[in-house]
Scaffold this motif. Structure first.
Motif, short mmCIF file in Angstrom:
data_model
loop_
_atom_site.label_atom_id
_atom_site.label_comp_id
_atom_site.label_asym_id
_atom_site.label_seq_id
_atom_site.Cartn_x
_atom_site.Cartn_y
_atom_site.Cartn_z
N ARG A 1 -7.54 39.93 0.47
CA ARG A 1 -7.19 39.08 1.27
C ARG A 1 -6.12 38.15 0.83
O ARG A 1 -5.24 37.38 1.50
CB ARG A 1 -8.28 37.92 1.52
N ASP B 1 -22.47 31.95 1.82
CA ASP B 1 -22.21 32.77 0.92
C ASP B 1 -21.56 32.11 -0.21
O ASP B 1 -20.41 32.08 -0.58
CB ASP B 1 -21.31 33.83 1.45
N ARG C 1 -21.88 40.32 2.82
CA ARG C 1 -20.83 41.53 2.91
C ARG C 1 -21.32 42.83 2.14
O ARG C 1 -20.64 43.84 2.38
CB ARG C 1 -19.28 41.17 2.74
N SER D 1 -21.26 39.33 -2.93
CA SER D 1 -21.33 38.96 -1.68
C SER D 1 -22.66 38.95 -1.03
O SER D 1 -22.86 40.21 -0.97
CB SER D 1 -20.08 39.41 -0.72
N VAL E 1 -17.21 40.15 -4.72
CA VAL E 1 -16.30 38.93 -4.41
C VAL E 1 -14.93 39.21 -4.83
O VAL E 1 -13.80 38.92 -4.16
CB VAL E 1 -16.68 37.68 -4.82
N VAL F 1 -20.78 43.55 -1.15
CA VAL F 1 -19.40 44.05 -1.73
C VAL F 1 -19.00 42.92 -2.63
O VAL F 1 -19.31 41.80 -2.83
CB VAL F 1 -18.06 44.34 -0.89
N LEU G 1 -11.50 33.59 5.00
CA LEU G 1 -12.49 34.27 4.26
C LEU G 1 -13.76 33.03 4.16
O LEU G 1 -14.70 33.32 4.09
CB LEU G 1 -12.13 35.17 3.18
N ILE H 1 -18.66 34.03 -2.54
CA ILE H 1 -17.53 33.76 -1.90
C ILE H 1 -16.95 32.35 -1.87
O ILE H 1 -15.44 32.20 -2.38
CB ILE H 1 -17.45 34.24 -0.41
N ASP I 1 -13.15 42.09 -5.23
CA ASP I 1 -12.54 42.96 -4.33
C ASP I 1 -12.00 42.24 -2.74
O ASP I 1 -11.03 42.64 -2.35
CB ASP I 1 -13.38 44.13 -4.17
N LEU I 2 -13.23 41.35 -2.19
CA LEU I 2 -12.67 40.77 -1.16
C LEU I 2 -11.38 39.89 -1.15
O LEU I 2 -10.75 39.73 -0.50
CB LEU I 2 -13.84 39.90 -0.69
#
Length: 323
Positions: free
Chosen positions: A96, A286, A85, A82, A89, A87, A277, A289, A91-92
């Motif tokens: 969520r 982004d 963020r 990302s 993607v 981090v 998200l 994402i 994991d995001l």
């Protein structure tokens, strides 16, 4: 059955590959990129800083190279990084996705259960007051914009009456555990799930009514009546079961659409799912994402379609024999 499932999985893999390529080019066709937006937010206009930032994100490479790296990463379950963020993607989305599945599957159960029940009652009372009321209410829910219904539900039941929490996944700072946490999440789930479910309830109600009225005129139903079977048995065993096939088709299609419909619901109710998200990622450009959420949504739609095909074979033995 194994050959049937394997064939569907191969088709799903090819479809996902086509979706990956199409989404990549659609996203990159939009004006602007993450580096330019981040530069604009900081107020900087140094060309060297912009070039360094584009090199860091890999945006300085050709579109073809970016596409190859993008597909290669997804084959290895690497959805990229990302930009905003900082981090992964994967994991995001993994964090969520459970919230979105909880919301959409609850809304799906509400819409399917209420819709089939309402449609069956309307079909049994064709032309009567019950049929008129059910059809009118179903049309009202379907014609009402989803975001407006969500806002009105929040204003009425949360702000006005104070019966239910209007925002969030759980009570902030409560630190509930066990059954207390499950109950807290369930209370927060009522408004968004019911709002999203009622929008699709109307579709199932009208489809069930039309399908049952069509089946009700067939010869085998008339034969069942001539045998003296009770109306409730005829409705349950003969009419409703045969009327379920088009409803299963519609349910399989709309189960995937619920993930897309959850974008508005999650945004209004501040529900921490992948719909919200994606909404935030679009505003921030982004890319990774957005592409990751698109991919997961497409995979869910294909999964629901496979489940629909399997349910067809369970509900109608003729399809199983032909397969």
């Amino acid at each position: 059955m194994a050959r049937f499932i394997l064939g569907r999985l191969v088709k799903a893999a090819l479809t996902l590959l086509a979706i990956l390529v199409l989404n990549f080019f659609l996203i990159h066709a939009a004006p602007g990129d993450p580096a330019m937006i981040m530069m604009a937010e900081t107020g900087s206009s140094d060309p060297q800083v912009l070039a360094d930032m584009r090199a860091r994100f890999g945006l300085d490479q050709s579109l073809l190279v970016q596409l190859v790296l993008y597909i290669k990463g997804y084959l290895m379950l690497d959805m990229g990084w990302s930009f905003r963020r900082d981090v992964p993607v994967f994991d995001l989305i993994a964090a969520r996705l459970p919230a979105t599945l909880l919301l959409t599957m609850t809304a799906f159960a509400i819409s399917l259960g209420l819709g089939v029940l309402a449609g069956a009652l309307a079909a049994r009372r064709q032309g009567g007051w019950g049929d008129t009321i059910i059809s009118t209410v179903a049309l009202l829910f379907y014609a009402t914009p989803l975001f407006w219904m969500a806002l009105m539900a929040s204003l009425l039941f949360s702000v006005g009456l104070g019966w239910l929490p209007g925002f969030g996944y759980e009570t902030v700072g409560a630190n509930y555990t066990g059954l207390a946490r499950i109950a807290d999440i369930g209370i927060h789930l009522i408004l968004p799930a019911t709002t999203l479910g009622l929008f699709f309830t109307a579709v199932y109600a009208r489809m069930t009514r039309a399908s049952m009225l069509e089946v009700n005129r067939l010869d085998f139903v008339k034969t069942a009546r001539a045998k003296g079977l009770k109306p409730s048995i005829i409705t349950r065993r003969h009419v409703l079961r045969n009327a379920l096939l088009p409803i299963i088709t519609l349910a399989g299609l709309q189960a995937g659409q619920l993930v897309g419909g959850a974008v508005l619901t999650e945004t209004v109710f501040a529900w921490p799912g992948i719909g919200r998200l994606m909404f935030e990622a679009i505003a921030q450009r982004d890319y990774n994402i957005i592409l990751g959420v698109f991919f997961v949504s497409a995979a869910l739609v294909l999964l629901f379609n496979l489940i629909t095909d399997l349910l067809y074979m369970v509900v109608d033995p003729r399809i199983r024999l032909q397969s």
